[in-house]
Motif scaffolding. Structure first.
Motif, PDB file in Angstrom:
ATOM      1  N   ARG A  76      -9.261 -37.871 -16.387  1.00 14.07           N
ATOM      2  CA  ARG A  76      -9.374 -36.414 -16.253  1.00 14.07           C
ATOM      3  C   ARG A  76      -7.994 -35.786 -15.989  1.00 14.07           C
ATOM      4  N   SER A  77      -7.254 -36.353 -15.032  1.00  9.60           N
ATOM      5  CA  SER A  77      -5.991 -35.710 -14.655  1.00  9.60           C
ATOM      6  C   SER A  77      -4.930 -35.872 -15.749  1.00  9.60           C
ATOM      7  N   VAL A  78      -4.885 -37.042 -16.385  1.00 13.60           N
ATOM      8  CA  VAL A  78      -3.905 -37.206 -17.473  1.00 13.60           C
ATOM      9  C   VAL A  78      -4.266 -36.259 -18.626  1.00 13.60           C
ATOM     10  N   SER A  79      -5.557 -36.060 -18.863  1.00 12.85           N
ATOM     11  CA  SER A  79      -5.971 -35.100 -19.901  1.00 12.85           C
ATOM     12  C   SER A  79      -5.431 -33.709 -19.567  1.00 12.85           C
ATOM     13  N   PHE A  80      -5.614 -33.281 -18.317  1.00 15.17           N
ATOM     14  CA  PHE A  80      -5.137 -31.942 -17.936  1.00 15.17           C
ATOM     15  C   PHE A  80      -3.629 -31.804 -18.142  1.00 15.17           C
ATOM     16  N   THR A  81      -2.885 -32.871 -17.802  1.00 19.56           N
ATOM     17  CA  THR A  81      -1.421 -32.732 -17.944  1.00 19.56           C
ATOM     18  C   THR A  81      -1.017 -32.634 -19.417  1.00 19.56           C
ATOM     19  N   HIS A  82      -1.906 -33.032 -20.314  1.00 17.89           N
ATOM     20  CA  HIS A  82      -1.619 -32.889 -21.755  1.00 17.89           C
ATOM     21  C   HIS A  82      -2.349 -31.676 -22.336  1.00 17.89           C
ATOM     22  N   ASP A  83      -2.799 -30.775 -21.463  1.00 21.39           N
ATOM     23  CA  ASP A  83      -3.564 -29.588 -21.902  1.00 21.39           C
ATOM     24  C   ASP A  83      -4.818 -29.969 -22.675  1.00 21.39           C
ATOM     25  N   LEU A  84      -5.413 -31.073 -22.270  1.00 27.54           N
ATOM     26  CA  LEU A  84      -6.673 -31.524 -22.875  1.00 27.54           C
ATOM     27  C   LEU A  84      -7.733 -31.543 -21.782  1.00 27.54           C
ATOM     28  N   VAL A  85      -8.990 -31.602 -22.190  1.00 24.86           N
ATOM     29  CA  VAL A  85     -10.079 -31.700 -21.217  1.00 24.86           C
ATOM     30  C   VAL A  85     -10.966 -32.873 -21.633  1.00 24.86           C
ATOM     31  N   ALA A  86     -11.337 -33.686 -20.650  1.00 25.91           N
ATOM     32  CA  ALA A  86     -12.161 -34.872 -20.927  1.00 25.91           C
ATOM     33  C   ALA A  86     -13.608 -34.593 -20.564  1.00 25.91           C
ATOM     34  N   SER A  87     -14.521 -34.982 -21.425  1.00 28.54           N
ATOM     35  CA  SER A  87     -15.948 -34.876 -21.103  1.00 28.54           C
ATOM     36  C   SER A  87     -16.573 -36.270 -21.082  1.00 28.54           C
ATOM     37  N   PHE A  88     -17.229 -36.562 -19.965  1.00 29.72           N
ATOM     38  CA  PHE A  88     -17.950 -37.832 -19.828  1.00 29.72           C
ATOM     39  C   PHE A  88     -19.449 -37.607 -19.985  1.00 29.72           C
ATOM     40  N   SER A  89     -19.812 -36.407 -20.395  1.00 30.21           N
ATOM     41  CA  SER A  89     -21.225 -36.040 -20.480  1.00 30.21           C
ATOM     42  C   SER A  89     -21.978 -36.957 -21.451  1.00 30.21           C
ATOM     43  N   PRO A  90     -23.262 -37.236 -21.152  1.00 38.55           N
ATOM     44  CA  PRO A  90     -24.046 -38.076 -22.072  1.00 38.55           C
ATOM     45  C   PRO A  90     -24.106 -37.501 -23.485  1.00 38.55           C
ATOM     46  N   LYS A  91     -24.037 -36.186 -23.602  1.00 38.26           N
ATOM     47  CA  LYS A  91     -24.128 -35.580 -24.933  1.00 38.26           C
ATOM     48  C   LYS A  91     -23.176 -34.392 -24.971  1.00 38.26           C
ATOM     49  N   VAL A  92     -22.081 -34.544 -25.690  1.00 36.03           N
ATOM     50  CA  VAL A  92     -21.053 -33.506 -25.678  1.00 36.03           C
ATOM     51  C   VAL A  92     -21.415 -32.384 -26.646  1.00 36.03           C
ATOM     52  N   ALA A  93     -21.978 -32.766 -27.779  1.00 34.31           N
ATOM     53  CA  ALA A  93     -22.437 -31.786 -28.773  1.00 34.31           C
ATOM     54  C   ALA A  93     -23.837 -32.209 -29.198  1.00 34.31           C
ATOM     55  N   PRO A  94     -24.732 -31.253 -29.422  1.00 34.93           N
ATOM     56  CA  PRO A  94     -26.140 -31.618 -29.628  1.00 34.93           C
ATOM     57  C   PRO A  94     -26.402 -32.532 -30.820  1.00 34.93           C
TER      58      PRO A  94
END
Ligand code: GLU
Ligand code: MG
Length: 476
Positions: A242-260
């Motif tokens: 999560r934090s390395v993603s933020f430092t690269h202006d990215l966002v990480a999702s660990f959600s079971p379903k990111v897109a339907p």
């Protein structure tokens, strides 16, 4: 026996001697590299809904926190994923205070968050006994119960996540290359390199990283550890991603379903059962035997115990309404209660590893669990199920090759291959009916899990898959 739990497990108490030992250890750690240079220590625990929550102390306060803990409300046990609060019989309401103690053995600077260190936390009551529904403590108790039978488990979580550009609202894949494609690594090479460096600096042993199937999806595997270590490591890995993603202006999702409409994020667990401690000449019961795929009787029974209880275990390992958008046939999520050798459509995938190394590598992978799950609770429940299999000398049914969804329903029926619950409501009902899990985990935990699951079911009562994925996407 305390008010929470009928199992009368021994309750180790933080006595004055133990508090003093912890204080001295914290003082020593805070004075030495690598911790000496940090400003603050974030202590984390994972709530019933699977969200990692935290309280932090300045480094100067670590000694006190190690001995006496940091105050926090027990109400977090009944937080829902949208931060609304429900009420159970054993948890809820504004009153009460627990003490959050850092686990000093795991204290480590966070390379992805310079100036910060991290430690998983144990929650104690004010009189110094473990909080009876603390997930880390429940896992500890299950590890001890197996140890009393001369058994131990080596385990690791696989982390899948989707990387997004943007502001953390919509999901915008951060790379466009194909599934498993080297193009994705080229697109995100700085990010992935920084992630690997950060994990190495935090002492995490990464064994593999690769682009996964869904848009923007990645996967990382780590070396097997004891169960508590593996759950702690999962938290550290996720927070580092999560934090390395933020430092690269990215966002990480660990959600079971990111897109339907896509393949989801799993959080598979690999487990091997060892007779005696591996560090002291113990052996892996999932290899070297004459049972199915070379399993020994104990290893087979452990795997069969997990298989038997999968519908109920899903209420812990696939805990979110969104989990059931992921857990569908033909998506490699393991939507059928069956096992198979290297079968990625079986909820239980047996992995032998290469010939010659099987005594080390053979393990069973539970595929149907996802990233919304509390890793401590998931492992605790899986160990209960495995131990029940060992105690009952369970055996495995015939293994399944190929995708069970492709079999004729009559054929599935004949072979005893059942679809796993297709909703949280269904898995919760199986969980609440399960007296083995109830007895082992205790009434307080069962009640707390049930009210949180019901709360989230109510949140999404009339929601569309789009609404569920949107509300869940950035929460875990
Ligand atoms: N992404 C898949 C899941 O939802 C798993 C793919 C794989 O087998 O690694 O669990
Ligand atoms: Mg995968």
């Amino acid at each position: 026996m305390n008010q929470y739990d009928g199992t009368a497990a021994p309750q180790p108490r933080l006595d004055d001697g133990e508090r003093e030992r912890r204080r001295e250890r914290a003082a020593a750690l805070a004075a030495e590299l690598p911790v000496k240079d940090v400003t603050a220590v974030a202590m984390t625990w994972v709530d019933t809904s699977g969200i990692t929550r935290t309280k932090a102390v300045p480094l100067s306060r670590l000694e006190y926190a190690a001995a006496w803990g940091v105050g926090m409300s027990p109400v977090f046990d009944v937080f829902l994923l949208d931060d609304s609060i429900t009420q159970g019989r054993y948890a809820g309401g504004p009153a009460g205070d627990l003490r959050l103690h850092p686990v000093l053995d795991r204290l480590v600077p966070l390379a992805g968050m310079p100036g910060w260190a991290w430690a998983p936390a144990e929650r104690f009551t004010q009189d110094g006994t473990p909080h009876p529904i603390d997930a880390r403590w429940l896992l500890h108790r299950e590890v001890e119960r197996l140890a009393a039978q001369g058994l131990s488990v080596r385990t690791a979580f696989e982390v899948e996540w989707a990387v997004s550009d943007g502001d953390g609202e919509d999901f915008v894949p951060a790379c466009n290359g194909p599934a498993y494609g080297m193009t994705r690594v080229s697109e995100l090479s700085d990010y992935l390199r920084d992630l690997l460096r950060a994990l190495e600096a935090s002492g995490v042993e990464v064994v593999q990283i690769h682009p996964e199937y869904a848009a923007g999806q990645m996967e990382l595997s780590v070396a097997a550890e004891d169960p508590i270590g593996a759950a702690d490591t999962l938290v550290l890995v996720r927070e580092t991603i999560r934090s390395v993603s933020f430092t690269h202006d990215l966002v990480a999702s660990f959600s079971p379903k990111v897109a339907p409409d896509s393949v989801g994020n799993g959080c598979h667990i690999h487990l091997s059962l060892w007779q005696d401690d591996p560090a002291e000449g113990g052996f892996n019961t999932m290899a070297g035997g004459d049972g199915p795929c070379g399993m020994q009787g104990t290893g087979e029974a452990f795997a069969a115990g997990i298989l038997e209880r999968l519908p109920a275990l899903l209420a812990i390992g696939a805990p979110s309404v969104a989990s059931y958008l992921r857990l569908v046939p033909s998506h490699w999520a393991g939507a059928f209660a069956c096992w198979g050798l290297e079968n990625r459509e079986a909820a239980l995938r047996f992995v032998t590893g290469p010939l010659g190394d099987r005594n080390q590598t053979a393990n069973v992978e539970v595929k149907c669990f996802d990233g919304a799950a509390n890793p401590y609770l998931t492992l605790a429940a899986a160990l209960v199920a495995g131990r029940a299999g060992v105690d009952g000398e369970f055996t495995l049914p015939e293994p399944v090759d190929g995708d069970p969804a492709g079999l004729d329903p009559a054929e599935r029926q004949r072979r005893g291959i059942h679809a796993l619950p297709s909703s949280l409501e269904e898995s919760l009902a199986a969980f609440e009916r399960d007296t083995v899990l109830r007895d082992a985990l205790g009434e307080a935990l069962v009640d707390t899990v049930a009210v949180v699951r019901r709360g989230e079911l109510a949140l999404f009562q009339d929601a569309t898959p789009e609404e569920i994925t949107t509300a869940t996407r950035w929460r875990h």
